[in-house]
Design a protein around this motif. Structure first.
Motif, PDB file in Angstrom:
ATOM      1  N   LEU A  61      68.506 -39.942  72.979  1.00 60.31           N
ATOM      2  CA  LEU A  61      67.063 -40.151  72.906  1.00 60.31           C
ATOM      3  C   LEU A  61      66.352 -39.169  71.974  1.00 60.31           C
ATOM      4  O   LEU A  61      65.128 -39.114  71.953  1.00 60.31           O
ATOM      5  N   LEU A  64      63.611 -40.221  69.502  1.00 60.80           N
ATOM      6  CA  LEU A  64      62.272 -40.465  70.036  1.00 60.80           C
ATOM      7  C   LEU A  64      61.579 -39.169  70.446  1.00 60.80           C
ATOM      8  O   LEU A  64      60.461 -39.194  70.951  1.00 60.80           O
ATOM      9  N   ILE A  66      62.473 -37.172  72.878  1.00 63.11           N
ATOM     10  CA  ILE A  66      62.550 -36.930  74.322  1.00 63.11           C
ATOM     11  C   ILE A  66      63.166 -35.570  74.616  1.00 63.11           C
ATOM     12  O   ILE A  66      62.754 -34.886  75.556  1.00 63.11           O
TER      13      ILE A  66
END
Length: 119
Positions: A61, A64, A66
């Motif tokens: 992730l 993104l 994260i």
């Protein structure tokens, strides 16, 4: 019976504040009175992030942002999110740097807890 990994009392007195900020919880815990150590280590364990877990999050992730949100770096997380991790370049670089960043954040967290207990 002195172990080379043990820190003596004279070593504890010569550590500067900037070095304390980078020190781990073990070094900081030894500077506290014995009755406060258990609370210190418990607080550090609750706030510490596992570098391996953050690396796995970064692999899947990280594009993104994260991984940066998990570390509490909201601005960097938003930058990675809106730039698609620098078209993938930032994501790739973070694969090598994220574990070190996690350890630095854990050290900063331990220092913050240490300062709160010391005051």
């Amino acid at each position: 019976m002195s172990d080379s990994n043990q820190i003596s009392n004279s070593d504890l007195n010569i550590i500067s504040e900037s070095q304390l900020k980078l020190a781990g919880a073990l070094v900081l815990g030894k500077r506290l009175p014995k009755e406060e150590r258990a609370a210190f280590f418990m607080a550090c364990d609750q706030e510490a992030k596992d570098p391996t877990t953050v690396l796995i999050i970064s692999i899947f992730l990280g594009g993104l942002g994260i991984d940066r949100f998990v570390l509490g770096q909201t601005v960097l997380g938003l930058l990675k999110l809106f730039t698609f991790a620098g078209c993938g370049l930032w994501w790739f670089i973070d694969l090598f740097l994220i574990m070190g960043a996690t350890k630095d954040i854990n050290a900063e967290s331990a220092y913050r807890i240490y300062c709160q207990l010391r005051d």
